[in-house]
Design an enzyme around this catalytic site. Structure first.
Site, PDB file in Angstrom:
ATOM      1  N   ASP A  45      -5.136 -13.127   8.153  1.00 40.02           N
ATOM      2  CA  ASP A  45      -6.084 -12.244   7.630  1.00 40.02           C
ATOM      3  C   ASP A  45      -6.229 -11.047   8.704  1.00 40.02           C
ATOM      4  O   ASP A  45      -6.989 -11.309   9.621  1.00 40.02           O
ATOM      5  CB  ASP A  45      -7.307 -12.848   7.035  1.00 40.02           C
ATOM      6  N   SER A 102       1.512   6.045   4.092  1.00 36.14           N
ATOM      7  CA  SER A 102       1.679   6.331   2.770  1.00 36.14           C
ATOM      8  C   SER A 102       1.616   7.846   2.753  1.00 36.14           C
ATOM      9  O   SER A 102       1.274   8.470   3.224  1.00 36.14           O
ATOM     10  CB  SER A 102       0.804   5.705   1.897  1.00 36.14           C
ATOM     11  N   TYR A 139      -8.248   4.701  -0.935  1.00 36.75           N
ATOM     12  CA  TYR A 139      -6.678   4.573  -0.386  1.00 36.75           C
ATOM     13  C   TYR A 139      -6.415   5.667   0.767  1.00 36.75           C
ATOM     14  O   TYR A 139      -6.011   5.479   1.827  1.00 36.75           O
ATOM     15  CB  TYR A 139      -5.719   4.289  -1.453  1.00 36.75           C
ATOM     16  N   ALA A 163      -8.372   7.739   1.880  1.00 39.98           N
ATOM     17  CA  ALA A 163      -9.364   7.676   2.830  1.00 39.98           C
ATOM     18  C   ALA A 163      -8.892   7.025   4.046  1.00 39.98           C
ATOM     19  O   ALA A 163      -8.687   7.330   5.101  1.00 39.98           O
ATOM     20  CB  ALA A 163     -10.806   7.360   2.464  1.00 39.98           C
ATOM     21  N   LYS A 204      -5.805   5.782   4.566  1.00 39.73           N
ATOM     22  CA  LYS A 204      -4.249   6.230   5.124  1.00 39.73           C
ATOM     23  C   LYS A 204      -4.576   7.482   5.871  1.00 39.73           C
ATOM     24  O   LYS A 204      -3.793   7.546   6.851  1.00 39.73           O
ATOM     25  CB  LYS A 204      -3.434   6.324   4.053  1.00 39.73           C
TER      26      LYS A 204
HETATM   27  N1  LIG Z   1       4.824   0.133  -2.412  1.00 40.89           N
HETATM   28  C1  LIG Z   1       4.492   1.295  -2.441  1.00 40.89           C
HETATM   29  O1  LIG Z   1       4.716   2.318  -3.185  1.00 40.89           O
HETATM   30  C2  LIG Z   1       3.845   2.071  -1.085  1.00 40.89           C
HETATM   31  C3  LIG Z   1       4.344   3.153  -0.657  1.00 40.89           C
HETATM   32  C4  LIG Z   1       3.273   3.747   0.458  1.00 40.89           C
HETATM   33  C5  LIG Z   1       3.008   2.869   1.477  1.00 40.89           C
HETATM   34  N2  LIG Z   1       2.950   1.515   0.986  1.00 40.89           N
HETATM   35  C6  LIG Z   1       2.306   0.653   2.120  1.00 40.89           C
HETATM   36  O2  LIG Z   1       3.237  -0.425   2.497  1.00 40.89           O
HETATM   37  C7  LIG Z   1       2.561  -1.347   2.830  1.00 40.89           C
HETATM   38  C8  LIG Z   1       3.007  -2.722   2.326  1.00 40.89           C
HETATM   39  O3  LIG Z   1       2.789  -2.778   0.918  1.00 40.89           O
HETATM   40  P1  LIG Z   1       4.036  -3.223   0.066  1.00 40.89           P
HETATM   41  O4  LIG Z   1       4.246  -2.046  -1.031  1.00 40.89           O
HETATM   42  O5  LIG Z   1       4.927  -4.043   0.424  1.00 40.89           O
HETATM   43  O6  LIG Z   1       2.943  -4.145  -0.990  1.00 40.89           O
HETATM   44  P2  LIG Z   1       2.697  -5.732  -0.908  1.00 40.89           P
HETATM   45  O7  LIG Z   1       4.145  -6.396  -1.342  1.00 40.89           O
HETATM   46  O8  LIG Z   1       1.750  -6.070  -2.143  1.00 40.89           O
HETATM   47  O9  LIG Z   1       2.621  -6.365   0.175  1.00 40.89           O
HETATM   48  C9  LIG Z   1       1.439  -6.279   0.880  1.00 40.89           C
HETATM   49  C10 LIG Z   1       1.485  -7.274   2.135  1.00 40.89           C
HETATM   50  O10 LIG Z   1       0.231  -6.991   2.764  1.00 40.89           O
HETATM   51  C11 LIG Z   1      -0.335  -8.227   3.007  1.00 40.89           C
HETATM   52  N3  LIG Z   1      -1.828  -8.467   3.215  1.00 40.89           N
HETATM   53  C12 LIG Z   1      -2.713  -7.625   2.280  1.00 40.89           C
HETATM   54  N4  LIG Z   1      -3.880  -7.999   2.795  1.00 40.89           N
HETATM   55  C13 LIG Z   1      -3.683  -8.638   3.818  1.00 40.89           C
HETATM   56  C14 LIG Z   1      -4.680  -9.033   4.822  1.00 40.89           C
HETATM   57  N5  LIG Z   1      -6.082  -9.224   4.525  1.00 40.89           N
HETATM   58  N6  LIG Z   1      -4.262  -9.758   5.892  1.00 40.89           N
HETATM   59  C15 LIG Z   1      -2.894  -9.649   6.335  1.00 40.89           C
HETATM   60  N7  LIG Z   1      -2.037  -9.489   5.129  1.00 40.89           N
HETATM   61  C16 LIG Z   1      -2.325  -8.902   4.085  1.00 40.89           C
HETATM   62  C17 LIG Z   1       0.158  -9.151   1.815  1.00 40.89           C
HETATM   63  O11 LIG Z   1       0.259 -10.553   2.421  1.00 40.89           O
HETATM   64  P3  LIG Z   1      -0.728 -11.754   1.680  1.00 40.89           P
HETATM   65  O12 LIG Z   1      -1.129 -11.295   0.501  1.00 40.89           O
HETATM   66  O13 LIG Z   1       0.143 -12.959   1.823  1.00 40.89           O
HETATM   67  O14 LIG Z   1      -1.741 -11.580   2.896  1.00 40.89           O
HETATM   68  C18 LIG Z   1       1.541  -8.588   1.771  1.00 40.89           C
HETATM   69  O15 LIG Z   1       2.499  -9.284   2.487  1.00 40.89           O
HETATM   70  C19 LIG Z   1       1.081  -1.246   2.721  1.00 40.89           C
HETATM   71  O16 LIG Z   1       0.314  -0.843   3.944  1.00 40.89           O
HETATM   72  C20 LIG Z   1       1.053   0.018   1.478  1.00 40.89           C
HETATM   73  O17 LIG Z   1      -0.148   0.707   1.669  1.00 40.89           O
HETATM   74  C21 LIG Z   1       3.326   1.164  -0.194  1.00 40.89           C
END
Ligand SMILES: NC(=O)c1ccc[n+]([C@@H]2O[C@H](COP(=O)([O-])OP(=O)(O)OC[C@H]3O[C@@H](n4cnc5c(N)ncnc54)[C@H](OP(=O)(O)O)[C@@H]3O)[C@@H](O)[C@H]2O)c1
Length: 316
Positions: free
Chosen positions: A114, A194, A207, A209, A211
């Site tokens: 975590d 993001s 969020y 804030a 980022k």
């Molecule tokens: N999807 C979008 O539209 C988008 C756009 C811009 C930026 N992003 C950024 O991309 C990144 C990845 O997001 P995603 O879209 O791929 O979403 P996602 O599929 O929900 O993946 C999030 C990942 O973060 C992990 N995570 C969450 N809390 C955690 C913690 N406390 N410790 C360790 N791991 C943790 C989750 O794993 P576990 O739950 O197994 O811990 C999961 O592997 C994020 O930083 C997000 O802000 C996403």
């Protein structure tokens, strides 16, 4: 498209009505500033090479799903040695197996961690140190979002949790991993920020804030780490089809419309290319790039357009 046309007309109108000396100076100096930026960028990218990815040890946080999972796939195909971390161990094991299927010679280690837990992160870094003795690339990707207007939040702790994972999660891992990254020149830090780290969207106050904080932190850290030749790439994706909608915090989060979203594979591919080049930043989509240009010059118009555009794309 409407956003682009409106933005362009806004730019033109503002150019005619804004006759401040600064605007005139900026317009005249633009070609020279552009060339200056090209020169500095060229110097940065040249000093970031060579970086043979197949010899590199890469840690990816949040590797159990979405962009992190796809980052693991792309790095695995290119032959990097991987350490994958997240909280869901079963999902991590599946991702590790997928990586081995993509490249039978790839080495993958999974560590349950975590990112908000300091002792978990200390254990993770110790494991890397005892196994490999160094780290060449830290991909800070773990994150969680929210989807409610601040005034409608029933549970204020959402704001703290979003900051804890997205901001302190990054600083926590970086703090402990930096000594390993410094063992080699030209190490990389990739941060999945993001577009919300540049343009603050409604219903995402906590969020945005977190980022924005991430951007400030890593821009400052980059200035400190020039002497160590560590290259930080801040990536600003727009919508990406992942589990992020499912995992949004809050009682009744508005989801992001994924109709025009890119896939996590497309996103990861661009991120890895940026890391290999040593880019300072990777910005996705025309709107993202236009917004980045406009926010510093026309803040009121940009805020109006972002709000108008974002509300169209937020679903209950
Ligand atoms: N999807 C979008 O539209 C988008 C756009 C811009 C930026 N992003 C950024 O991309 C990144 C990845 O997001 P995603 O879209 O791929 O979403 P996602 O599929 O929900 O993946 C999030 C990942 O973060 C992990 N995570 C969450 N809390 C955690 C913690 N406390 N410790 C360790 N791991 C943790 C989750 O794993 P576990 O739950 O197994 O811990 C999961 O592997 C994020 O930083 C997000 O802000 C996403």
């Amino acid at each position: 498209m409407g956003f682009l046309t409106f933005g362009f007309l806004g730019l033109l109108t503002a150019a005619f009505v804004t006759e401040t000396p600064m605007f005139v100076f900026f317009t005249a100096a633009y070609p020279f500033l552009y060339l200056g930026n090209l020169f500095v960028r060229h110097k940065r990218l040249a000093s970031a090479q060579p970086w043979p990815v197949n010899e590199k040890i890469v840690l990816i946080t949040g590797a159990s799903s979405g962009i992190g999972q796809s980052l693991a796939h792309v790095f695995a195909k290119r032959g990097a040695t991987l350490i994958l971390c997240a909280r869901r161990e079963d999902m991590l094991s599946s991702v590790a197996n997928e990586c081995r299927e993509l490249n039978s010679s790839v080495k993958v280690l999974t560590v349950k961690c975590d990112v908000t837990d300091e002792s978990d992160v200390a254990r993770l870094v110790e494991t890397i140190e005892t196994t490999y003795g160094r780290l060449d690339c830290l991909a800070l990707n773990a994150g969680v979002s929210m989807g409610e207007d601040f005034a409608e939040l029933k549970d204020y702790s959402v704001i703290k949790k979003v900051m804890d994972v997205n901001y302190y999660g990054c600083t926590n891992v970086t703090y402990k991993a930096l000594p390993l990254l410094k063992k080699n020149k030209k190490s990389r830090i990739l941060v999945t920020n993001s577009i919300s780290g540049i343009l603050a969207l409604p219903s995402r106050s906590g969020y945005a804030a977190a980022k924005f904080a991430v951007r400030g932190f890593f821009d400052s850290l980059q200035a400190e780490l020039w002497k160590d030749e560590i290259f930080i790439t801040l990536a600003y994706p727009g919508p990406v089809k992942t589990e992020i909608n499912k995992n949004r915090l809050g009682d009744d989060p508005k989801q992001l419309d994924f109709t025009n979203a890119i896939t996590s594979e497309e996103c990861a591919q661009e991120l890895v290319e940026g890391v290999l080049r040593g880019d300072k930043e990777v910005i996705f989509t025309r709107n993202g790039k236009l917004g980045r240009l406009m926010e510093g010059v026309f803040p009121d118009l940009t805020a109006y357009l972002v709000d108008r555009n974002a509300r169209k794309h937020l679903n209950k």
